[in-house]
Design a protein around this motif. Structure first.
Motif, PDB file in Angstrom:
ATOM      1  N   ASP A  67       0.962  -1.168   0.041  1.00 47.63           N
ATOM      2  CA  ASP A  67      -0.231   0.066  -0.159  1.00 47.63           C
ATOM      3  C   ASP A  67       0.611   1.088   0.111  1.00 47.63           C
ATOM      4  OD1 ASP A  67      -2.259  -1.476  -0.027  1.00 47.63           O
ATOM      5  OD2 ASP A  67      -2.662  -1.520   2.118  1.00 47.63           O
ATOM      6  N   ARG A  70       0.937   3.244  -3.471  1.00 44.53           N
ATOM      7  CA  ARG A  70      -0.045   4.166  -3.848  1.00 44.53           C
ATOM      8  C   ARG A  70      -0.232   5.365  -3.129  1.00 44.53           C
ATOM      9  NH1 ARG A  70      -1.872  -1.096  -3.721  1.00 44.53           N
ATOM     10  NH2 ARG A  70      -2.551  -2.207  -5.458  1.00 44.53           N
ATOM     11  N   GLU A 281       5.249   1.891 -13.045  1.00 44.04           N
ATOM     12  CA  GLU A 281       3.956   2.173 -13.307  1.00 44.04           C
ATOM     13  C   GLU A 281       3.415   1.064 -14.559  1.00 44.04           C
ATOM     14  OE1 GLU A 281       3.423   6.000 -14.288  1.00 44.04           O
ATOM     15  OE2 GLU A 281       2.648   6.603 -12.293  1.00 44.04           O
ATOM     16  N   GLU A 284       2.833  -2.218 -13.009  1.00 40.32           N
ATOM     17  CA  GLU A 284       1.873  -2.614 -12.233  1.00 40.32           C
ATOM     18  C   GLU A 284       0.766  -3.303 -12.700  1.00 40.32           C
ATOM     19  OE1 GLU A 284       0.975  -0.752  -8.956  1.00 40.32           O
ATOM     20  OE2 GLU A 284       3.025  -1.626  -9.084  1.00 40.32           O
TER      21      GLU A 284
END
Length: 284
Positions: A67, A70, A281, A284
């Motif tokens: 987490d 993010r 990214e 991801e």
């Protein structure tokens, strides 16, 4: 029964810096949490978080699991810590078995007075780093972890290495770890002749340094293509650096040299034209 997380955050401080050449600086970090830092790898990958010039320490929301990514990305770009990937150059344990230090080698771009391109935030930080400066690191808490890629099979009778300047620390650690009698051939890139390092190698290794100048050079592929590799029944290759050039080298080793693609470890440390955040990214 709970299982230890393979990676965790470590809060560290700079203890020493040493210039290795015009484009290289070695920084030693320490911190009490390093007693829980464990790695059996020779190309151990790390994620390092650095503060901006106006900050005393890096800003990273340390949360459970993944987490943090993010939460970190949600912060303003001029607030969230600068994140870059590096490889461990050396881990040292003190005589007490608790006190520890790690070395990380930084490639400096654009910090010279006559540089034609501006320095990035990591280069600026590393060029000015001083004892006491604080950083945050995601590193291994489990010695055998997925961020270790150099894993030659037991039957390997020739180790082939290529590393651009970003991967030289890992390649150097690999070369210095190879036992006597091990046959190896390596091509290592350096930006300037004064960046070439003296390595202590016990193996039967042929190490070629390629001085590339200020720009990435195709010399690596040309040099490897022109080279005669020692005869070997079970070679193993580790190639690391810019993703595009790495793929070209892998293609050469498989299609022109006949190496088994399953015996080639290839690691894209960076990609031309993309930032660290953009690369992550995409993954991801």
């Amino acid at each position: 029964m709970s299982t230890a997380a393979p990676f965790r955050f470590f809060s560290l401080q700079v203890v020493r810096t040493r210039r290795l050449g015009p484009s290289l600086v070695r920084i030693a970090f320490a911190g009490p949490g390093l007693r829980d830092f464990h790695s059996d790898g020779l190309d151990q990958s790390l994620s390092l978080f650095l503060p901006h010039p106006h900050q005393d320490e890096p800003v990273v929301p340390v949360t459970e699991g993944d987490d943090w990514w993010r939460s970190w990305m949600a912060l303003p770009a001029d607030v969230r810590a600068v994140m870059r990937s590096y490889t461990l150059r050396e881990l040292r344990r003190g005589a007490d078995g608790v006190t520890s230090e790690i070395d990380v080698d930084f490639v400096l771009h654009g910090v010279e007075p006559d540089a034609t391109a501006p320095a990035g935030p990591a280069s600026r930080w590393a060029a000015q780093a001083a004892p006491g400066d604080r950083v945050l690191l995601i590193g291994p808490a489990v010695a055998d972890n997925r961020a270790i890629r150099f894993r030659p099979p037991e039957d390997t009778d020739l180790v082939v290495l290529w590393a651009d300047e970003t991967a030289v620390p890992a390649a150097s650690a690999i070369l210095e770890s190879l036992p006597p009698g091990t046959r190896a051939v390596a091509w290592l890139e350096a930006r300037h002749a004064d960046d070439v390092q003296e390595l202590t190698v016990a193996a039967d290794a042929d190490v070629t340094w390629l001085v590339t100048g200020d720009e990435a050079s195709p010399a690596a592929v040309d040099a490897i293509r022109a080279a005669r590799l020692p005869d070997a029944g079970h070679p193993y290759a580790w190639i690391a650096g810019e993703a595009g050039r790495m793929k070209e080298l892998r293609r050469h080793l498989v299609k022109e040299r006949g190496l088994d693609r399953r015996r080639i470890a290839f690691v894209g440390y960076w990609r031309q034209g993309l930032t660290e955040e953009q690369l992550r990214e995409q993954g991801e």
